[in-house]
Design an enzyme around this catalytic site. Structure first.
Site, PDB file in Angstrom:
ATOM      1  N   LYS A  23      42.845  32.965  41.966  1.00  0.00           N
ATOM      2  CA  LYS A  23      42.839  33.532  43.321  1.00  0.00           C
ATOM      3  C   LYS A  23      41.448  33.374  43.949  1.00  0.00           C
ATOM      4  O   LYS A  23      41.313  32.947  45.100  1.00  0.00           O
ATOM      5  CB  LYS A  23      43.226  35.020  43.273  1.00  0.00           C
ATOM      6  CG  LYS A  23      44.696  35.267  42.918  1.00  0.00           C
ATOM      7  CD  LYS A  23      44.981  36.745  42.619  1.00  0.00           C
ATOM      8  CE  LYS A  23      46.420  36.936  42.118  1.00  0.00           C
ATOM      9  NZ  LYS A  23      46.732  38.330  41.735  1.00  0.00           N
ATOM     10  N   GLN A  49      43.897  43.850  39.899  1.00  0.00           N
ATOM     11  CA  GLN A  49      44.865  43.127  39.072  1.00  0.00           C
ATOM     12  C   GLN A  49      45.525  44.067  38.066  1.00  0.00           C
ATOM     13  O   GLN A  49      44.850  44.852  37.397  1.00  0.00           O
ATOM     14  CB  GLN A  49      44.161  41.970  38.347  1.00  0.00           C
ATOM     15  CG  GLN A  49      45.098  41.012  37.624  1.00  0.00           C
ATOM     16  CD  GLN A  49      46.008  40.212  38.543  1.00  0.00           C
ATOM     17  OE1 GLN A  49      45.676  39.956  39.699  1.00  0.00           O
ATOM     18  NE2 GLN A  49      47.168  39.824  38.060  1.00  0.00           N
ATOM     19  N   ASP A  92      48.057  43.095  48.542  1.00  0.00           N
ATOM     20  CA  ASP A  92      49.129  42.978  47.554  1.00  0.00           C
ATOM     21  C   ASP A  92      50.428  43.612  48.071  1.00  0.00           C
ATOM     22  O   ASP A  92      51.490  43.411  47.488  1.00  0.00           O
ATOM     23  CB  ASP A  92      48.740  43.708  46.250  1.00  0.00           C
ATOM     24  CG  ASP A  92      48.271  42.758  45.149  1.00  0.00           C
ATOM     25  OD1 ASP A  92      48.699  41.587  45.152  1.00  0.00           O
ATOM     26  OD2 ASP A  92      47.475  43.191  44.298  1.00  0.00           O
TER      27      ASP A  92
HETATM   28  N1  GUN Z   1      49.968  41.578  38.168  1.00  0.00           N
HETATM   29  C1  GUN Z   1      51.045  40.764  38.181  1.00  0.00           C
HETATM   30  N2  GUN Z   1      51.273  40.318  39.438  1.00  0.00           N
HETATM   31  C2  GUN Z   1      50.315  40.861  40.215  1.00  0.00           C
HETATM   32  C3  GUN Z   1      50.029  40.778  41.609  1.00  0.00           C
HETATM   33  O1  GUN Z   1      50.713  40.110  42.400  1.00  0.00           O
HETATM   34  N3  GUN Z   1      48.949  41.474  42.035  1.00  0.00           N
HETATM   35  C4  GUN Z   1      48.200  42.249  41.203  1.00  0.00           C
HETATM   36  N4  GUN Z   1      47.185  42.921  41.725  1.00  0.00           N
HETATM   37  N5  GUN Z   1      48.444  42.354  39.914  1.00  0.00           N
HETATM   38  C5  GUN Z   1      49.503  41.662  39.431  1.00  0.00           C
END
Ligand code: GUN
Length: 293
Positions: A52, A96, A119
């Site tokens: 990312k 995350q 998110d």
């Molecule tokens: N863990 C698994 N998928 C995601 C996501 O899309 N965002 C975040 N912050 N954590 C995750």
């Protein structure tokens, strides 16, 4: 059978975003900026967050990666989130998951200000999504909708089965497919671990979106001829032939299912790259203050 190529579509959309960022910067405004918090050293989370942040750099976004040891306290983490909430340089924040057990993901999610919640996990954003109001939509379902849209896949009036009911994928995905929009207007069935005779629902489906996290779960005899199949699974399975020692496997048994499909997403190169695109689109929207809170 044709491939829904998330990899090449993501490259195209990233170029579109990159040129929009260039004109924002040329007009004297600041570039969109994403902050990511990573707690601990989980291998998969490291990879996702790394990718990312790297993509932000490629398309001209600013980014800040904040790392914590897994011993960080919940209050330290929440304090950092408050600090970012009031930092005008930062447009979007993700923390995350998974987090260590002593930290509540729910508290973390609810501490991020909805206007920076790229998110889309804050109850204000998920609630607005449910009510059909402007909101940040979770990156994976948003990316899947973009994939179906850009490939011109018809969803209106179709029977769609979503397997999985998580807040991150299954639930928002179901709402997006059912809402009065394009893509959307599908008749959606949400299947999950307690569904009895899951196969009978899948066999009726024009569109199947598998997000249950069980590698190779969906077999050829689950799928009717001509179905559109989207694979959200990205489980790491041991593979001694790979340098990393693992390969990514989806929830769909590709070799069995692909010959029956009209369209299918591969793993890797399907939903994964589109998830990053969803996050970038949300961060761009956050920086442009497109959604009012
Ligand atoms: N863990 C698994 N998928 C995601 C996501 O899309 N965002 C975040 N912050 N954590 C995750």
């Amino acid at each position: 059978m044709k491939i829904l190529d998330g990899k090449s579509l993501s490259e195209l959309i990233k170029k579109e975003i990159q040129s929009e960022v260039a004109s924002i910067v040329a007009s004297g405004k600041k570039a969109p900026h994403l902050a990511a918090i990573l707690v601990g050293t989980d291998g998969a989370s490291e990879t996702y967050v790394g990718s990312k942040v790297k993509t932000c750099g490629e398309i001209g976004f600013g980014s800040t990666l904040i790392r914590y040891d897994s011993s960080v306290t919940e209050s330290e983490l929440l304090e950092k989130i408050h600090e970012i909430n009031s930092n005008p340089e930062i447009d979007g924040l993700i923390v995350q998951s998974p987090l260590p057990r002593h930290i509540s993901f729910e508290k973390v999610t609810e501490t991020i200000h909805p206007s920076k919640d790229v998110d889309g996990f804050h109850p204000v954003n998920s609630g607005r999504l449910m009510q059909g109001k402007p909101s940040f939509v979770a990156a994976t379902p948003k990316g899947i909708i973009t994939l179906l849209d850009r490939y011109g896949i018809e969803t209106s009036g179709k029977k769609c089965v979503v397997i999985g009911r998580s807040n991150i994928v299954g639930m928002p995905m179901s709402i997006l497919m059912a809402r009065n929009s394009k893509p959307g207007n599908a008749t959606v069935t949400i299947c999950h671990s307690k569904t009895s005779d899951l196969k009978s629902y899948c066999l009726e489906a024009d569109i199947i979106i598998a997000a249950l996290g069980k590698p190779g779960f969906l077999k050829g005899d689950h799928v009717k001829e001509g179905a559109v199949v989207v694979d959200v699974g990205i489980t790491r399975v041991a593979d001694a032939t790979k340098k990393s020692g693992f390969r990514l496997q989806g929830d769909i048994d590709f070799d069995e299912v692909a010959p029956k499909c009209s369209w299918i997403t591969p793993v890797p190169g399907g939903v994964g790259p589109m998830t990053i695109v969803g996050l970038l689109q949300n961060t761009l929207m956050a920086s442009k203050k497109e959604i009012l809170f």
